[in-house]
Scaffold this motif. Sequence first.
Motif, PDB file in Angstrom:
ATOM      1  N   PRO A 104      34.363  37.508  45.022  1.00 29.58           N
ATOM      2  CA  PRO A 104      35.087  38.657  45.577  1.00 29.58           C
ATOM      3  C   PRO A 104      34.175  39.785  46.042  1.00 29.58           C
ATOM      4  N   ASP A 105      32.858  39.568  46.008  1.00 29.05           N
ATOM      5  CA  ASP A 105      31.925  40.574  46.505  1.00 29.05           C
ATOM      6  C   ASP A 105      31.375  40.114  47.850  1.00 29.05           C
TER       7      ASP A 105
ATOM      8  N   ALA B 232      39.888  45.857  42.714  1.00 31.87           N
ATOM      9  CA  ALA B 232      39.374  46.656  43.822  1.00 31.87           C
ATOM     10  C   ALA B 232      40.181  47.936  43.912  1.00 31.87           C
TER      11      ALA B 232
ATOM     12  N   THR C 234      40.597  51.259  46.770  1.00 29.91           N
ATOM     13  CA  THR C 234      40.234  51.756  48.093  1.00 29.91           C
ATOM     14  C   THR C 234      41.021  53.020  48.398  1.00 29.91           C
TER      15      THR C 234
ATOM     16  N   ASN D 190      43.923  46.837  43.356  1.00 26.28           N
ATOM     17  CA  ASN D 190      44.258  45.471  42.965  1.00 26.28           C
ATOM     18  C   ASN D 190      43.725  45.199  41.566  1.00 26.28           C
TER      19      ASN D 190
ATOM     20  N   ASP E 118      42.773  41.643  39.462  1.00 26.26           N
ATOM     21  CA  ASP E 118      42.634  40.192  39.576  1.00 26.26           C
ATOM     22  C   ASP E 118      42.353  39.566  38.220  1.00 26.26           C
TER      23      ASP E 118
ATOM     24  N   ARG F 164      46.830  37.858  41.319  1.00 27.52           N
ATOM     25  CA  ARG F 164      46.503  39.168  41.905  1.00 27.52           C
ATOM     26  C   ARG F 164      47.727  40.067  41.836  1.00 27.52           C
TER      27      ARG F 164
ATOM     28  N   THR G 164      41.977  42.530  55.359  1.00 28.51           N
ATOM     29  CA  THR G 164      42.004  43.395  54.194  1.00 28.51           C
ATOM     30  C   THR G 164      43.247  43.070  53.380  1.00 28.51           C
ATOM     31  N   ASP G 165      43.064  42.762  52.114  1.00 31.53           N
ATOM     32  CA  ASP G 165      44.184  42.431  51.236  1.00 31.53           C
ATOM     33  C   ASP G 165      44.427  43.606  50.295  1.00 31.53           C
TER      34      ASP G 165
ATOM     35  N   GLN H  29      41.376  45.106  48.590  1.00 29.78           N
ATOM     36  CA  GLN H  29      40.221  44.221  48.771  1.00 29.78           C
ATOM     37  C   GLN H  29      39.819  44.248  50.238  1.00 29.78           C
TER      38      GLN H  29
ATOM     39  N   TYR I 175      35.824  42.003  52.712  1.00 28.72           N
ATOM     40  CA  TYR I 175      35.703  40.892  53.663  1.00 28.72           C
ATOM     41  C   TYR I 175      35.927  41.336  55.105  1.00 28.72           C
TER      42      TYR I 175
END
Length: 243
Positions: A33-34, A61, A63, A92, A94, A108, A165-166, A169, A172
Amino acid sequence: MKTSILYLSTIAFVLLASQLQAQQRDLDNFRAPDKRGINTFEAPKDTISTFDGVEVRIGGASTIQFQALEHENSGTVPLSTIGSNFNLPTANLDLDVQLYDGVRMHLRTYLSSRHHNEPYVKSGYILIDKLDFISTGFMEGLMNNVTVKIGHMENNYGDAHFRRTDNAQAIYNPFVGNYIMDSFTTEVGAEVYYRNNGFIGMVGATNGKLNQSVTNPDATGPSFLAKAGYDGLLSNNIRFRLT
């Protein structure tokens, strides 16, 4: 009182740091996840096992976005008055659990998200790369190339959802925000993958419902999906993927 609070916070921080340091960072067949997970698509598949008992990986995460936009139109419908400030922070939680050799669970939870102040589960599924929980070596030759995914999860159509973007998260996705037409949905179902020498094939089925409930049974029906492609290195510096 301030000294006591600072002291207790320091102890809690030290204990948390010790736990995080002892936590196993990587699980088998796990998309990191990084930043190591960037340009990874489906969870990797190999036959190497590091299983040594049940392992739980706790991650997440957080944000926060600063918005400074203006808007106007030429119509008669007034627009909302907006200014420059922070949006509601997103977060999030996880849980990834190595349940058995070749069996992993992912959960999640959105702790906060756009239009939702309350936490709710985004997805949870079981990933099966081996059938040793039935008996040691059961269908080993086939399972060296097969992965089974079952649960309430992102449905794997297209590749864009691997780079979106989730909620919180966002690592990515260099642009943080997603496409206007966002290829993202979560439904209850199962997907079966076969991978060999870079070639990938998948067939799956879901119940066709985004918001799970037993109401309006005639409004939805099963959905079927499939995916085929190739993902491999043409040279040390050139990677080719087409699905």
